[in-house]
Design an enzyme around this catalytic site. Structure first.
Site, PDB file in Angstrom:
ATOM      1  CD  GLU A  79      -1.584  -8.857   5.312  1.00 20.96           C
ATOM      2  OE1 GLU A  79      -1.873  -7.659   5.451  1.00 20.96           O
ATOM      3  OE2 GLU A  79      -1.606  -9.446   4.222  1.00 20.96           O
ATOM      4  CG  ASP A 130       9.155  -4.368   0.263  1.00 16.63           C
ATOM      5  OD1 ASP A 130       9.150  -3.543  -0.673  1.00 16.63           O
ATOM      6  OD2 ASP A 130       8.164  -5.057   0.578  1.00 16.63           O
TER       7      ASP A 130
END
Length: 234
Positions: A13, A200
């Protein structure tokens, strides 16, 4: 903002942002590497917190106490709790709560923290507005939403658990760190915002979707954070 704290939970990230920084000085505290330097013309402290609420809380407090940042920004990925929010889209926090905090046996609602003034930690309105504006400019291929981010020390991949979180908290997405940063920011009177790209749907398909879409989700957050930092007031 004179000094901006930027926190990611995983190396993936923050690596792209770290590679763009200049004049970098690294300091290790509590087994975390804090990278001070210049990003998009602004003074920042970039750090990987590690996964989970405890890691995030420790990290955020170090940013506040030792590095004396003026605001904190958490970037990462999350599972969608809303049918309208698809994989790849971005959620920007208006507030944050902990969905796994449970003192209901004492008469509190789920998520309520006993003996605190609030259990709902409100993000800085100016940071939220800027993040939304920038996202619409740099990520034209996706949608951006503002709303509640809920956090817990659980990877949600079960429909029943997901539905219970939706019913109790009315959040837009769920992840494992943001609300703990929000609580630390509130305690230290620091402006904050949480930025989450959806990787997701937080249901039975989550484990498959997460691996496939993680890289694309991170690409979106990196573009957003880079430009947002550039446009934040010095």
């Amino acid at each position: 903002m004179k000094k901006i704290g930027i926190i990611g939970a995983m190396d993936e990230e923050i690596l792209a942002l770290r590679n763009e920084m200049e004049q970098v000085k690294e300091t290790e505290v509590a087994s975390m590497t804090f990278c001070e330097g210049i990003l998009s013309g602004k003074e920042v402290v970039l750090v990987r917190s590690g996964i989970g609420k405890v890691n995030m809380a420790v990290c955020a407090q170090i940013l506040a106490t030792q590095f004396q940042v003026d605001c904190v920004l958490n970037t990462g990925i999350a599972g969608s709790l809303c049918n309208d929010i698809n994989i790849g889209d971005i959620v920007i926090s208006t507030d944050a709560m902990q969905h796994d905090f449970d003192a209901t046996v004492f008469g509190y609602k789920k998520g309520e923290i006993p003996r605190m003034e609030t259990s709902t930690f409100v993000a800085d309105e100016a940071m939220v507005a800027l993040a939304k504006k920038v996202c619409e400019e740099v990520n034209k291929d996706i949608s951006v939403f503002t709303g509640r981010v809920v956090s817990g020390d659980q990877f949600i991949s079960n429909d029943e658990v997901k539905n219970a979180i939706v019913e109790n908290f009315n959040g837009l997405c769920t992840e494992m760190e943001g609300a703990s940063m929000a609580q630390v920011a509130w305690l230290n009177h620091l402006p904050f915002v949480i930025i989450r790209a959806i990787s997701d749907k937080a249901d039975h398909s989550a484990e498959v979707d997460y691996d496939e879409f993680e890289a694309k989700a991170i690409e979106h957050t990196v573009k957003l954070v880079r430009q947002m930092v550039k446009e934040m007031e010095a």
